[in-house]
Design an enzyme around this catalytic site. Sequence first.
Site, PDB file in Angstrom:
ATOM      1  N   SER B 330       0.597  -1.220   0.143  1.00  0.00           N
ATOM      2  CA  SER B 330       0.027   0.000   0.073  1.00  0.00           C
ATOM      3  C   SER B 330       0.904   0.996  -0.157  1.00  0.00           C
ATOM      4  O   SER B 330       0.332   2.088  -0.230  1.00  0.00           O
ATOM      5  CB  SER B 330      -0.825   0.387   1.130  1.00  0.00           C
ATOM      6  N   ASP B 354     -17.700   1.641  -2.345  1.00  0.00           N
ATOM      7  CA  ASP B 354     -16.823  -0.126  -2.474  1.00  0.00           C
ATOM      8  C   ASP B 354     -17.608  -0.507  -1.585  1.00  0.00           C
ATOM      9  O   ASP B 354     -17.823  -0.804  -0.085  1.00  0.00           O
ATOM     10  CB  ASP B 354     -15.600   0.661  -1.478  1.00  0.00           C
TER      11      ASP B 354
END
Lengths: 378, 655
Positions: B330, B354
């Site tokens: 990430s 999401d």
Amino acid sequence: MADFQRLAPELRSHLKRKPGLWVKLKLDPWLLVLLLVIMSFGLVVLYSGSGSSEIAVQKQMVRYGLALMAMLFVAQINMRHVQRWIPLVYIFGIILLVAVLSFGVGAKGAQRWLEIPGLPRFQPSEIMKLVVPLTVSWYLANQLRPPRLIHVIVSMVLVLLPVLLIAKQPDLGTSVIIGTSGVFVIFFAGLLWRYLIAAVILGAAGLPLIWSGMREYQKQRVVTFLDPESDPLGAGWNIIQSKIAIGSGGINGKGWLQGTQSHLDFLPETKTDFIVAVLAEEFGLLGVCLLLTLYFLVLVRGLIIAGAAMLPFDRMLSASLTLTFFVYVMVNVGMVSGLLPVVGVPLPLVSYGGTSAVTLMVSLGVLMSINARRRLPT
Amino acid sequence: MSWSNLDAQRREDSQFQTRLWWSLWFIIIVFVGLVCRLVYLQVWQHQHYVTASDDNRQQLQALAPTRGLIYDTHGSLLAGNRASHSLTLVPEQLSGGRRSIDKVLAELGQILTLDDSDIKRFKRRLNQPRRPYSPVALRFQLSQAEIAQITVNQHRFSGVRIVPELVRYYPLDDGFVHALGYVGRINDRELKNLDATNYSATHHVGKLGIERYYETELHGTVGYQTVETNARGRVLEVLDRLEPLPGRDITLFLDAQLQQDAAQLLEGKRGAIVAIDPKTGGILAMASAPSYGANQFVTGISNANYDALRTSNDLPLFNRALRGRYPPASTVKPVIALAGIDSGIISRKFSLWDPGYYQLTEGGRFYRDWKEGGHGRVNMHKSIVESVDTFYYAIADVMGNTPMTKYLSQFGLGQVTIADQPEATKAVLPTKKWKRANRNASWFPGDSLNLGIGQGFLSATPTQLATMAMVLANKGQWHQVRMIKAIDGQAVKKVSEIGHKDPQQPDNIELKRDSDWNKVHAALIDVMHGKYGTGRRSGADSSYKMAGKTGTAQVLGIKQDSTYDAEKLAERFRDHGLYIGWAPAKDPVIVVAVIIENRGGGSSAAAPLARKLFDSYILGTKIEPESEPEATAIVEVDLEAEAEVENTQGAINDG
């Protein structure tokens, strides 16, 4: 001033009717005997310089045999029959030199050898030692003499091209030899003194310019090159040790196989470039003077042959080849005795190694061929 | 033939003859000159040279230059020199000559310890090409007792000498070797490549790291002296001496305190920490754990110790900071977000819903987010703060390979941008061409999704991640990343200033809209200080603001290296924790990248270490040694082959 032709005893000998054995073989007995004496003397010194190695002496004898055969062969060739091939051979030689630079092999940072499958590996620069004087002689023989400026410039280009290619390998010794051999031809073609003087002045004036254009490390290299003793651990070591060897030899020498400098490994390259130091240490001043006398006789004989030749091509070539032989001696002995900077030039017909022996004997074969045919205008 | 031609012919003939005479005279003059020279050497100077050759009492000795020192940024000594005594033999001066060497060795063996390997190495050195009368080393690092023993017995051994020399010494040692490298004895292979003259008195050469890269500068120039000695080799008089030129002193950006802190924080773990000064590009700390002592390599490490280091499962010899290739996970999200916005592929206001997964096609494979059920509506800011995978699956799917790899490369991934660490590796930035050449396959949409969350084929070294963070913190401004700060007190901004080659470095990044930097910065600050930030626990209760991004690389498959026991196997499947960040947030003075292997996610394993490092550097807080269980887990990077980690496709990725 007297005339070389009158000094030449052969002029009288041509009155004889029957050609003798030497004439049939196209060999010059004076030169041949001198060369054989130098070679034998060289083998004696080599035995000591190689650390009493019989193998080295045997190998060298085989090479001398090959070199003599090469000389005999070349002496049979009539130079006038090969002349028209000279430009082709020159171009081929240049191609080989370029090939060396792009995919040659070598050691110690120098790229000098060419390996072509099916052939033994060889140094194209050695071939050029003969090809360059041949080419310049051929070119200038076809011009009016004394050569005009344009012809001199063309000749210089013919010389400088291979010289620069070889200097880039780098092989300074060989490029010096080839450069001088070419310049000698131009000189004997009747180069006007004013060109000669102008060239010297131009060269001298150009040096400071080149010097100021160089980087610091390049300058350092030149200084070490000119004054090796400023670098006593590197290049200077060889010179210091060879001077000790020569100096400690004295007038009579320490005796054969008794040289401490060479036998205790102080002296480098005792078989090849520095072999004259072994000679000087073990046979003293007398030994070196004997060898120098033999060389001197070879040179005088070469000059007589040049003086007796009739055709411009023959003269220029034979005189240049003779003086090139002289340059070998001068540079090698001058270097080992600390008068000249260290460049790799062997002592002719004494230093260990086959290539230079063959090249030298071939050029002497050319001299003999010219000598044998000087009265036959075919 | 006309008369004038004949005339010209005659003139040419006579000129040629004249020139032959000139040549003869020239030859005579030169030969006379040569003979004069020989007479001068062999008659005039004969006695001088006889002395020089006969007793060989004059010797030329090379003098080793003192190696340049290495300092940290505040002037603390990192690498110095200390005296060490070694025992040498001059074979030519032994009472029985060269042939008596074995006898002398046996006698010496009675008064000091000589093991077989000493003798073996001595014989090897003896058989190398050497100058006559030059000493050959037999033993190094003699103890005081041994020196006394030899001195007392000196009369029995001619040609045996104790030689003092200066050898490298690393006063801080452990924890610095991966930053500094070390010097060691010159081996046969190196001998061939070194300048024989300049190294004629030198026994050590830089083997690794800074010591290797700056070998030319640190070494100096050899000196020499001509000495007169007696038959036993004792120097009676120095006749001529040229002092050696010491090597140049090098100051690094490295902060010794910070480096020790970083090493301390990594104690008992496997991982790496790299800290950079974003204003200069100077490396403040470069630690890789586990580590080892460099001093043992200077004097010659024993085979047993070396084997232990070499065969350890934790690979202490492996420099993870420069050579460890990890999935950045990430930590690349800020760059991917910038790529999306700056290339115009997503709008600045773009948001999506999401559900906790992403699908390339209806009913296709599920690419899951780390949070089951998803994060709800997500915009760019939230996607960074909460590290929302789904957001990046979606924009990576649209972008494809090219904009992503282009932007990642502008931040230094896939290339070596550190100037003076020769061991650095460029890891992998998977372009389409790379995949064709290395995997013989074309680029699939699934590859893009993995790339979008910093997984898949992408890998980066800790040094590269710290560099990426530096460029982020600097809003696109590059500096040459380097260890060296100054040489002989003179500042060095680029290694090309002192004759080295600069690494290829991307241009400064100009975004179409400069304010986009601020948007990403704001999100990175919220990672550390926001209510839902993945690094909020590490950012809490601080007197200054910091910016950062956590990452977790899940290791799902490993190229086999079957020397590990089965029970430890489970451990190497644990996640790698990553963190990049800087502090203070608005005016950064330090940028770090932290990677901890197999100890869980970035927010718990890596970010807390970065916080401690920030506190130490900015506030001067002391770092206490922590008591943690011994690390036994395994590394996924193989020292020799650098076997690549194979992360299974669709790796899950959390904050």
